[in-house]
Design a protein around this motif. Structure first.
Motif, PDB file in Angstrom:
ATOM      1  N   GLN A  71     -41.979   3.953  27.197  1.00 34.40           N
ATOM      2  CA  GLN A  71     -43.224   3.198  27.239  1.00 34.40           C
ATOM      3  C   GLN A  71     -44.292   3.922  26.439  1.00 34.40           C
ATOM      4  O   GLN A  71     -44.427   5.143  26.531  1.00 34.40           O
ATOM      5  N   VAL A  72     -45.032   3.182  25.657  1.00 23.32           N
ATOM      6  CA  VAL A  72     -46.100   3.739  24.844  1.00 23.32           C
ATOM      7  C   VAL A  72     -47.372   2.950  25.103  1.00 23.32           C
ATOM      8  O   VAL A  72     -47.352   1.723  25.128  1.00 23.32           O
ATOM      9  N   GLN A  73     -48.452   3.648  25.304  1.00 19.70           N
ATOM     10  CA  GLN A  73     -49.762   3.016  25.407  1.00 19.70           C
ATOM     11  C   GLN A  73     -50.592   3.408  24.200  1.00 19.70           C
ATOM     12  O   GLN A  73     -50.600   4.579  23.803  1.00 19.70           O
ATOM     13  N   LEU A  74     -51.301   2.433  23.653  1.00 17.84           N
ATOM     14  CA  LEU A  74     -52.051   2.636  22.422  1.00 17.84           C
ATOM     15  C   LEU A  74     -53.520   2.290  22.648  1.00 17.84           C
ATOM     16  O   LEU A  74     -53.824   1.248  23.235  1.00 17.84           O
ATOM     17  N   VAL A  75     -54.404   3.140  22.164  1.00 16.62           N
ATOM     18  CA  VAL A  75     -55.837   2.905  22.299  1.00 16.62           C
ATOM     19  C   VAL A  75     -56.493   3.102  20.934  1.00 16.62           C
ATOM     20  O   VAL A  75     -56.482   4.214  20.392  1.00 16.62           O
ATOM     21  N   GLU A  76     -57.067   2.014  20.418  1.00 16.03           N
ATOM     22  CA  GLU A  76     -57.750   2.066  19.131  1.00 16.03           C
ATOM     23  C   GLU A  76     -59.216   2.460  19.309  1.00 16.03           C
ATOM     24  O   GLU A  76     -59.825   2.192  20.347  1.00 16.03           O
ATOM     25  N   SER A  77     -59.766   3.051  18.270  1.00 17.59           N
ATOM     26  CA  SER A  77     -61.188   3.376  18.238  1.00 17.59           C
ATOM     27  C   SER A  77     -61.636   3.445  16.783  1.00 17.59           C
ATOM     28  O   SER A  77     -60.807   3.465  15.868  1.00 17.59           O
ATOM     29  N   GLY A  78     -62.957   3.488  16.602  1.00 19.38           N
ATOM     30  CA  GLY A  78     -63.496   3.663  15.257  1.00 19.38           C
ATOM     31  C   GLY A  78     -64.038   2.406  14.612  1.00 19.38           C
ATOM     32  O   GLY A  78     -64.587   2.468  13.506  1.00 19.38           O
ATOM     33  N   GLY A  79     -63.891   1.277  15.271  1.00 22.13           N
ATOM     34  CA  GLY A  79     -64.441   0.055  14.704  1.00 22.13           C
ATOM     35  C   GLY A  79     -65.959   0.048  14.768  1.00 22.13           C
ATOM     36  O   GLY A  79     -66.584   0.924  15.376  1.00 22.13           O
ATOM     37  N   GLY A  80     -66.541  -0.941  14.119  1.00 26.40           N
ATOM     38  CA  GLY A  80     -67.995  -1.054  14.137  1.00 26.40           C
ATOM     39  C   GLY A  80     -68.491  -1.985  13.070  1.00 26.40           C
ATOM     40  O   GLY A  80     -67.719  -2.749  12.476  1.00 26.40           O
ATOM     41  N   LEU A  81     -69.801  -1.902  12.826  1.00 27.06           N
ATOM     42  CA  LEU A  81     -70.462  -2.743  11.825  1.00 27.06           C
ATOM     43  C   LEU A  81     -70.751  -1.889  10.599  1.00 27.06           C
ATOM     44  O   LEU A  81     -71.317  -0.794  10.710  1.00 27.06           O
ATOM     45  N   VAL A  82     -70.380  -2.389   9.443  1.00 29.27           N
ATOM     46  CA  VAL A  82     -70.600  -1.644   8.200  1.00 29.27           C
ATOM     47  C   VAL A  82     -70.961  -2.639   7.103  1.00 29.27           C
ATOM     48  O   VAL A  82     -70.544  -3.801   7.146  1.00 29.27           O
ATOM     49  N   GLN A  83     -71.729  -2.175   6.132  1.00 27.51           N
ATOM     50  CA  GLN A  83     -72.074  -3.025   4.997  1.00 27.51           C
ATOM     51  C   GLN A  83     -70.921  -3.096   4.005  1.00 27.51           C
ATOM     52  O   GLN A  83     -70.093  -2.170   3.926  1.00 27.51           O
ATOM     53  N   ALA A  84     -70.885  -4.175   3.270  1.00 24.15           N
ATOM     54  CA  ALA A  84     -69.869  -4.322   2.224  1.00 24.15           C
ATOM     55  C   ALA A  84     -69.918  -3.119   1.285  1.00 24.15           C
ATOM     56  O   ALA A  84     -71.003  -2.659   0.918  1.00 24.15           O
ATOM     57  N   GLY A  85     -68.743  -2.631   0.930  1.00 22.40           N
ATOM     58  CA  GLY A  85     -68.640  -1.448   0.097  1.00 22.40           C
ATOM     59  C   GLY A  85     -68.541  -0.155   0.877  1.00 22.40           C
ATOM     60  O   GLY A  85     -68.250   0.902   0.303  1.00 22.40           O
ATOM     61  N   GLY A  86     -68.792  -0.226   2.168  1.00 23.33           N
ATOM     62  CA  GLY A  86     -68.742   0.951   3.003  1.00 23.33           C
ATOM     63  C   GLY A  86     -67.343   1.294   3.460  1.00 23.33           C
ATOM     64  O   GLY A  86     -66.351   0.669   3.049  1.00 23.33           O
ATOM     65  N   SER A  87     -67.265   2.293   4.340  1.00 23.94           N
ATOM     66  CA  SER A  87     -65.984   2.802   4.812  1.00 23.94           C
ATOM     67  C   SER A  87     -65.988   2.958   6.329  1.00 23.94           C
ATOM     68  O   SER A  87     -67.042   3.170   6.938  1.00 23.94           O
ATOM     69  N   LEU A  88     -64.824   2.858   6.897  1.00 26.48           N
ATOM     70  CA  LEU A  88     -64.587   3.147   8.307  1.00 26.48           C
ATOM     71  C   LEU A  88     -63.206   3.780   8.429  1.00 26.48           C
ATOM     72  O   LEU A  88     -62.314   3.505   7.622  1.00 26.48           O
ATOM     73  N   ARG A  89     -63.054   4.610   9.454  1.00 28.02           N
ATOM     74  CA  ARG A  89     -61.727   5.130   9.764  1.00 28.02           C
ATOM     75  C   ARG A  89     -61.371   4.747  11.187  1.00 28.02           C
ATOM     76  O   ARG A  89     -62.060   5.135  12.132  1.00 28.02           O
ATOM     77  N   LEU A  90     -60.314   3.991  11.330  1.00 31.63           N
ATOM     78  CA  LEU A  90     -59.805   3.626  12.642  1.00 31.63           C
ATOM     79  C   LEU A  90     -58.788   4.655  13.098  1.00 31.63           C
ATOM     80  O   LEU A  90     -58.037   5.209  12.296  1.00 31.63           O
ATOM     81  N   SER A  91     -58.788   4.891  14.401  1.00 30.68           N
ATOM     82  CA  SER A  91     -57.802   5.781  15.006  1.00 30.68           C
ATOM     83  C   SER A  91     -57.057   5.028  16.091  1.00 30.68           C
ATOM     84  O   SER A  91     -57.609   4.134  16.741  1.00 30.68           O
ATOM     85  N   CYS A  92     -55.825   5.400  16.298  1.00 30.38           N
ATOM     86  CA  CYS A  92     -55.018   4.827  17.369  1.00 30.38           C
ATOM     87  C   CYS A  92     -54.310   5.986  18.063  1.00 30.38           C
ATOM     88  O   CYS A  92     -53.415   6.610  17.487  1.00 30.38           O
ATOM     89  N   ALA A  93     -54.739   6.263  19.280  1.00 31.94           N
ATOM     90  CA  ALA A  93     -54.156   7.348  20.061  1.00 31.94           C
ATOM     91  C   ALA A  93     -53.045   6.805  20.945  1.00 31.94           C
ATOM     92  O   ALA A  93     -53.230   5.793  21.632  1.00 31.94           O
TER      93      ALA A  93
END
Length: 121
Positions: free
Chosen positions: A1-23
């Protein structure tokens, strides 16, 4: 069994960057292929990127190729999605998923709850 939790989302302007994580929890993370998917309002869920158990093979949807990078740290039981040059059409809920086979494929057995990414124009 594996449980997954995402984080790192949000609001960003076009051209910007985000890094999502999944623990991930569970002892077998390092043997699993991992994938990122997304679902925009009114649309079906779509594949974004995937990575093999070792990180040696990666796959991308054409729409994100060259802008997104998937990676993993098996010691930390975490998979990442670095998203650069974001566009409004990247707006969606992003999900990570785990597949017991070490090679990415069509079916994933475990899913996270998702994290919202919103890109403003």
């Amino acid at each position: 069994q594996v449980q997954l939790v995402e984080s790192g989302g949000g609001l960003v302007q076009a051209g910007g960057s985000l890094r999502l994580s999944c623990a991930a929890s569970g002892r077998t993370f390092s043997s699993y292929a991992m994938g990122w998917f997304r679902q925009a309002p009114g649309k079906e869920r779509e594949f974004v990127a995937a990575i093999s158990w070792s990180g040696g093979s990666t796959y991308y949807a054409d729409s994100v190729k060259g802008r997104f990078t998937i990676s993993r740290d098996n010691a930390k039981k975490t998979v990442y999605l670095q998203m650069n040059s974001l566009k409004p059409e990247d707006t969606a809920v992003y999900y990570c998923a785990a597949r017991p086979s070490g090679v990415p494929g069509d079916e994933y057995d475990y899913w996270g709850q998702g994290t919202q990414v919103t890109v403003s124009s």
